[in-house]
Motif scaffolding. Sequence first.
Motif, PDB file in Angstrom:
ATOM      1  N   LEU A  43       0.826  -1.210   0.000  1.00 21.36           N
ATOM      2  CA  LEU A  43       0.000   0.000   0.000  1.00 21.36           C
ATOM      3  C   LEU A  43       0.859   1.257   0.000  1.00 21.36           C
ATOM      4  N   VAL A  44       1.902   1.262   0.815  1.00 27.43           N
ATOM      5  CA  VAL A  44       2.792   2.420   0.862  1.00 27.43           C
ATOM      6  C   VAL A  44       3.433   2.654  -0.503  1.00 27.43           C
ATOM      7  N   LEU A  45       3.919   1.585  -1.119  1.00 21.75           N
ATOM      8  CA  LEU A  45       4.540   1.711  -2.440  1.00 21.75           C
ATOM      9  C   LEU A  45       3.531   2.205  -3.468  1.00 21.75           C
ATOM     10  N   ALA A  46       2.315   1.681  -3.419  1.00 17.98           N
ATOM     11  CA  ALA A  46       1.292   2.094  -4.383  1.00 17.98           C
ATOM     12  C   ALA A  46       0.921   3.559  -4.195  1.00 17.98           C
ATOM     13  N   CYS A  47       0.834   4.027  -2.954  1.00 14.88           N
ATOM     14  CA  CYS A  47       0.451   5.424  -2.701  1.00 14.88           C
ATOM     15  C   CYS A  47       1.537   6.397  -3.132  1.00 14.88           C
ATOM     16  N   PHE A  48       2.791   6.015  -3.017  1.00 18.83           N
ATOM     17  CA  PHE A  48       3.879   6.915  -3.384  1.00 18.83           C
ATOM     18  C   PHE A  48       4.210   6.872  -4.874  1.00 18.83           C
ATOM     19  N   LEU A  49       3.761   5.854  -5.578  1.00 20.84           N
ATOM     20  CA  LEU A  49       4.080   5.753  -7.004  1.00 20.84           C
ATOM     21  C   LEU A  49       2.848   5.800  -7.903  1.00 20.84           C
ATOM     22  N   GLY A  50       1.755   5.191  -7.465  1.00 22.87           N
ATOM     23  CA  GLY A  50       0.587   5.031  -8.317  1.00 22.87           C
ATOM     24  C   GLY A  50      -0.011   6.316  -8.863  1.00 22.87           C
ATOM     25  N   PRO A  51      -0.345   7.307  -8.010  1.00 22.05           N
ATOM     26  CA  PRO A  51      -0.976   8.521  -8.541  1.00 22.05           C
ATOM     27  C   PRO A  51      -0.120   9.260  -9.557  1.00 22.05           C
ATOM     28  N   GLY A  52       1.181   9.366  -9.286  1.00 16.12           N
ATOM     29  CA  GLY A  52       2.055  10.062 -10.221  1.00 16.12           C
ATOM     30  C   GLY A  52       2.109   9.376 -11.570  1.00 16.12           C
ATOM     31  N   LEU A  53       2.225   8.040 -11.552  1.00 12.44           N
ATOM     32  CA  LEU A  53       2.251   7.304 -12.816  1.00 12.44           C
ATOM     33  C   LEU A  53       0.927   7.438 -13.560  1.00 12.44           C
ATOM     34  N   LEU A  83      -5.351  17.363  -7.857  1.00 15.62           N
ATOM     35  CA  LEU A  83      -6.749  17.577  -7.483  1.00 15.62           C
ATOM     36  C   LEU A  83      -7.638  16.451  -8.016  1.00 15.62           C
ATOM     37  N   VAL A  84      -7.326  15.935  -9.194  1.00 16.45           N
ATOM     38  CA  VAL A  84      -8.045  14.766  -9.699  1.00 16.45           C
ATOM     39  C   VAL A  84      -7.767  13.562  -8.797  1.00 16.45           C
ATOM     40  N   VAL A  85      -6.510  13.410  -8.383  1.00 12.81           N
ATOM     41  CA  VAL A  85      -6.157  12.338  -7.448  1.00 12.81           C
ATOM     42  C   VAL A  85      -6.904  12.519  -6.132  1.00 12.81           C
ATOM     43  N   LEU A  86      -7.018  13.756  -5.667  1.00 11.32           N
ATOM     44  CA  LEU A  86      -7.720  14.024  -4.416  1.00 11.32           C
ATOM     45  C   LEU A  86      -9.191  13.640  -4.514  1.00 11.32           C
ATOM     46  N   LEU A 147       0.025   9.823  -1.372  1.00 11.42           N
ATOM     47  CA  LEU A 147      -0.905  10.152  -2.453  1.00 11.42           C
ATOM     48  C   LEU A 147      -0.734  11.593  -2.918  1.00 11.42           C
ATOM     49  N   ALA A 148      -0.617  12.517  -1.962  1.00 13.22           N
ATOM     50  CA  ALA A 148      -0.500  13.935  -2.314  1.00 13.22           C
ATOM     51  C   ALA A 148       0.805  14.221  -3.054  1.00 13.22           C
ATOM     52  N   LEU A 149       1.922  13.756  -2.502  1.00  8.90           N
ATOM     53  CA  LEU A 149       3.222  14.031  -3.129  1.00  8.90           C
ATOM     54  C   LEU A 149       3.317  13.400  -4.512  1.00  8.90           C
ATOM     55  N   SER A 150       2.810  12.178  -4.637  1.00  4.22           N
ATOM     56  CA  SER A 150       2.887  11.501  -5.936  1.00  4.22           C
ATOM     57  C   SER A 150       2.069  12.252  -6.981  1.00  4.22           C
ATOM     58  N   GLY A 151       0.862  12.691  -6.613  1.00  3.11           N
ATOM     59  CA  GLY A 151       0.042  13.434  -7.557  1.00  3.11           C
ATOM     60  C   GLY A 151       0.663  14.755  -7.961  1.00  3.11           C
ATOM     61  N   ILE A 152       1.240  15.476  -6.981  1.00  2.00           N
ATOM     62  CA  ILE A 152       1.869  16.772  -7.281  1.00  2.00           C
ATOM     63  C   ILE A 152       3.081  16.594  -8.180  1.00  2.00           C
ATOM     64  N   VAL A 153       3.966  15.667  -7.814  1.00  2.09           N
ATOM     65  CA  VAL A 153       5.179  15.450  -8.607  1.00  2.09           C
ATOM     66  C   VAL A 153       4.820  14.972 -10.018  1.00  2.09           C
ATOM     67  N   GLY A 175       2.680  30.104  -6.850  1.00  2.00           N
ATOM     68  CA  GLY A 175       2.518  29.842  -5.424  1.00  2.00           C
ATOM     69  C   GLY A 175       1.070  29.797  -4.985  1.00  2.00           C
ATOM     70  N   ASP A 176       0.210  30.583  -5.629  1.00  2.00           N
ATOM     71  CA  ASP A 176      -1.210  30.587  -5.265  1.00  2.00           C
ATOM     72  C   ASP A 176      -1.835  29.221  -5.540  1.00  2.00           C
ATOM     73  N   ALA A 177      -1.550  28.674  -6.706  1.00  3.00           N
ATOM     74  CA  ALA A 177      -2.078  27.352  -7.034  1.00  3.00           C
ATOM     75  C   ALA A 177      -1.509  26.290  -6.097  1.00  3.00           C
ATOM     76  N   ALA A 178      -0.205  26.351  -5.833  1.00  6.16           N
ATOM     77  CA  ALA A 178       0.422  25.365  -4.956  1.00  6.16           C
ATOM     78  C   ALA A 178      -0.165  25.418  -3.551  1.00  6.16           C
ATOM     79  N   ALA A 179      -0.354  26.635  -3.021  1.00  2.63           N
ATOM     80  CA  ALA A 179      -0.887  26.775  -1.667  1.00  2.63           C
ATOM     81  C   ALA A 179      -2.292  26.194  -1.561  1.00  2.63           C
ATOM     82  N   LYS A 180      -3.124  26.444  -2.568  1.00  2.20           N
ATOM     83  CA  LYS A 180      -4.503  25.962  -2.490  1.00  2.20           C
ATOM     84  C   LYS A 180      -4.585  24.453  -2.690  1.00  2.20           C
ATOM     85  N   VAL A 181      -3.706  23.910  -3.500  1.00  5.20           N
ATOM     86  CA  VAL A 181      -3.679  22.455  -3.654  1.00  5.20           C
ATOM     87  C   VAL A 181      -3.268  21.799  -2.333  1.00  5.20           C
ATOM     88  N   LEU A 182      -2.255  22.347  -1.674  1.00 10.93           N
ATOM     89  CA  LEU A 182      -1.828  21.796  -0.388  1.00 10.93           C
ATOM     90  C   LEU A 182      -2.911  21.948   0.673  1.00 10.93           C
TER      91      LEU A 182
END
Length: 454
Positions: A43-53, A83-86, A147-153, A175-182
Amino acid sequence: MTATLDQTPVADAAPAESRPVPVSRAYRFELVKLFSPWRVRLLVLACFLGPGLAVVAIKQQSTLPSDTLFGRWMHASGWSGPLVVLGFAGTWALPLLTSLVAGDVFAAEDRLGTWRHLLVAVRSPRRIFAAKALAAVTVILLLVVGLALSGIVGGLLAVGDKPLIGLDGHSLVGGDAAAKVLLAWLSVLAPTLALAAIGLLGSVALGRSPMGLLLPTVAALAMQLAQMLPLPVAVRFALPGYAFISWNGLFTDPQQLSPLLIGIAVSLVWAVVATALAYLLFLRRDFTNLTVDNAGRRVLTLGVAPLAALFAATVGVVAIAGGGTGSGITQEKLQNSLAVNFAHLYRLQEDELHRPAVTEAQLAASAACTKADGLSAPEGPGNDWRCVVSWHVPNVAITGQAIYQLDVTANGRYIADGDGPKEVNGYFLLKTHDGDAPNPLWQFDGNVDLLPSH
């Protein structure tokens, strides 16, 4: 001579004081146990890699998930990917993750029959509960971060740091877009904790029963179904699941913060109450009988009934404080939102066509909407809204008009589908000097605040 034994009595050695294991040590032990199964590490591996891929793969496709919020902008901005990942995570991933972690953290001991060994080692049921709850929350938070980091990257690598179009048509840059996504990702921590607490309650109350493992997922699906129904605003806001979608208000100007703050507050209250109920059930259970799973009357009195009472009380508080007794979707709100959205996107279209810039004030856009061709009251959700947008271009005598068909959901989101004229919103591509470009006025998303306007 005979030897004489010393008859002086020897004092018995004082027994060593038995102290409970510190929570920190028990917490580290529970973390090791949670990460031992292969499914958690997977699960950890999937969350850190899956959304970005997944985001990178969508970038290579010609079609976009336009039915998902911000999905239609995935080729235009790297910030739309997370945001789609979210949106997907709030619907499916986070309920499943909380079930697999929090829903199993106590039940695993029932299946293995290791409660007595754990009690002998730690010597404190209270510390066992604290260690297990903290370990489960730690793993869940790690999965959310992944999930968040993978989607952003993935989004930034696939498309780049390009402006994101908000839910009222205005552009969010840098920065405005980045702040609101976070902030959007941070806001879903509260409902995730609420589901985790429900998972702890199910794991304690139902023991080795599979229903305890599925309880967070079942609860999340029930709350999602409730959000799709035309329920009063007070009922909608009283469910912690609303916080999974209330982050939409961050992407309007001005921001719709009241629904978001209410959703976070309600979720935190649910998290505290469900955790306290799980704690009380855990302290009252009989660990000497391996056949007792704590199911029965105690589950009803210390589990279901208090949460039902909490829901009823929250509905009353929200209804009195916020006045949200209807659907929250009115003709005036839709007309104002659509006019603002159209004006912002019209400026974007003019820029793509390399025409002279205009301002929203110069356009003076307005909208007139009817529902079911005027045969029903102009309020509430539905796909039968029809709107005519009017605007003025400087130095042009004719008033422009465009038709939109609106599909309005019960949670305040709407999709505006252009229905002519063709050169404005009737086709998904624009003929520009640089070739074909996406038409921002063809289809776009919007959001209305369900709370009463003041």
